[in-house]
Design a protein around this motif. Structure first.
Motif, PDB file in Angstrom:
ATOM      1  N   GLY A  50       0.879  -1.293   0.070  1.00 45.92           N
ATOM      2  CA  GLY A  50      -0.160   0.176  -0.099  1.00 45.92           C
ATOM      3  C   GLY A  50       0.752   1.297  -0.046  1.00 45.92           C
ATOM      4  N   ALA A  51       0.617   2.127   1.190  1.00 51.19           N
ATOM      5  CA  ALA A  51       1.502   3.277   1.076  1.00 51.19           C
ATOM      6  C   ALA A  51       2.738   3.203   1.614  1.00 51.19           C
ATOM      7  N   LEU A  52       3.317   1.858   1.979  1.00 53.20           N
ATOM      8  CA  LEU A  52       4.604   1.780   2.446  1.00 53.20           C
ATOM      9  C   LEU A  52       5.362   0.971   1.709  1.00 53.20           C
ATOM     10  N   PRO A 176      -7.094  -3.816   0.492  1.00 48.96           N
ATOM     11  CA  PRO A 176      -6.674  -2.268   0.440  1.00 48.96           C
ATOM     12  C   PRO A 176      -7.191  -1.146   1.576  1.00 48.96           C
ATOM     13  N   ALA A 177      -8.228  -1.256   1.976  1.00 48.33           N
ATOM     14  CA  ALA A 177      -8.785  -0.448   2.829  1.00 48.33           C
ATOM     15  C   ALA A 177      -8.273  -0.642   4.245  1.00 48.33           C
ATOM     16  N   ALA A 182      -4.402   0.072   8.620  1.00 41.70           N
ATOM     17  CA  ALA A 182      -2.893  -0.445   9.338  1.00 41.70           C
ATOM     18  C   ALA A 182      -2.030   0.789   9.204  1.00 41.70           C
ATOM     19  N   VAL A 183      -1.905   1.107   7.996  1.00 44.37           N
ATOM     20  CA  VAL A 183      -0.847   2.575   7.884  1.00 44.37           C
ATOM     21  C   VAL A 183      -1.056   3.547   8.845  1.00 44.37           C
TER      22      VAL A 183
END
Length: 320
Positions: A50-52, A176-177, A182-183
């Protein structure tokens, strides 16, 4: 998707030069320096969650600088969490030097110059978080995030490392959500350690409780097969009161005892389809999973899976 790169496929004489280029491409614009000659080994493994951005690096020791010129040429759009996996390394920034040991975490801004090195080998994991995701949570008096070491003996290090480890679990199938949430929790944990903006203190406290619940759940999973496992024991090992332990489970969808039963059933389910455990009877499977009574095991198993352990096993192919 995982990207793997190693110096193994590079001629020995060109390995360090290729390593320098690989670091600039997959990490940050850096200036690696090495005084000694001879063979050099380095490996990079990189994946996206994801964003990580998660990057594992192992290599022979050398000096690494991120100079003002490197920053000017290629500014970073992330902050990073550095986790020392093995050995030790040192960091220097603004005439401040710190030593990091295995299990220590460093939170830093790649747009502030630094140098790092080791007299052994580098072995670390680098988590990168988009700046726009984390910066609003931080209380940055000078507008900068100076390098911050969080020792492995500190509660924050254990919570952050545990949360990061959970994100990499092979069986984690986050949507994804869910990954996005989690992020968010990770960002709040980092902000709590680095200094959260005053108006965000409550969200960071909630993130710490969620990470602590994750740690408790992992501790339960490690000891679930022990029939005498009690909440008092888990609470003590995690430095909690019994009341606090039970309050943590209010954040989830089940109580401590329900989670313990789920964990044991999952283990029993796995054993029932394991060819190497075919010599065990279903009652023995229940005992191995941590159930003290056969009747309880059978009843709970049927409640969850709709059939008895024996019926479920009978329906599995012999070569499964």
């Amino acid at each position: 998707m995982v990207m793997e790169w190693s110096t193994d496929s590079v001629p020995a004489a060109a390995r360090f030069d290729q390593w320098r280029e690989a670091c600039c491409e997959h990490v940050y614009a850096l200036t690696p320096e090495r005084k000694t000659r001879g063979a050099f080994h380095g490996a990079i493994s990189r994946r996206q969650l994801g964003a990580l951005d998660v990057t594992d690096i192992t290599c022979d020791g050398h000096l690494v600088r991120r100079r003002e010129q490197d920053i000017s040429d290629c500014p970073g759009d992330t902050y990073y969490i550095y986790l020392q996996r093995q050995g030790h390394a040192w960091f220097e920034q603004h005439q401040r030097r710190c030593l990091v040991q295995a299990g220590d975490i460093v939170i830093a801004d790649p747009n502030l110059a630094f140098s790092t090195g080791t007299d052994g080998a580098f072995d670390f994991r680098l988590w990168r978080i988009t700046r726009s995701r984390l910066r609003p949570l931080l209380a940055l008096r000078s507008g900068e995030l100076p390098m911050l070491r969080i020792g492995r003996e500190q509660a924050e290090a254990e919570l952050i490392a545990g949360w990061l480890d959970a994100l990499l679990r092979p069986h984690a199938t986050l949507s994804p959500a869910s990954l996005d949430l989690a992020v968010d929790t990770l960002c709040a944990l980092v902000a709590s350690a680095a200094g959260a903006a005053p108006e965000l203190r409550e969200p960071t406290r909630l993130a710490r409780r969620q990470a602590l619940l994750q740690r408790v759940m992992r501790e339960v999973e490690r000891h679930a097969s022990e029939m005498d496992l009690r909440p008092e024991r888990i609470a003590s090992s995690c430095g909690l009161s019994l009341r606090s332990l039970h309050q943590l489970f209010l954040l989830g969808d089940c109580s401590f005892h329900e989670f313990l039963t789920r964990t044991r059933l999952t283990h029993a389910h796995s054993l029932l389809r394991d060819p190497s455990a075919r010599h065990l009877g279903t009652a023995e499977i229940g005992f191995s999973a941590g159930f003290g009574e056969v009747s309880t095991f059978y009843r709970r198993f049927k409640q969850r899976y709709g059939v008895t352990p024996g019926e479920w096993r009978a329906g599995q192919p012999l070569d499964s």
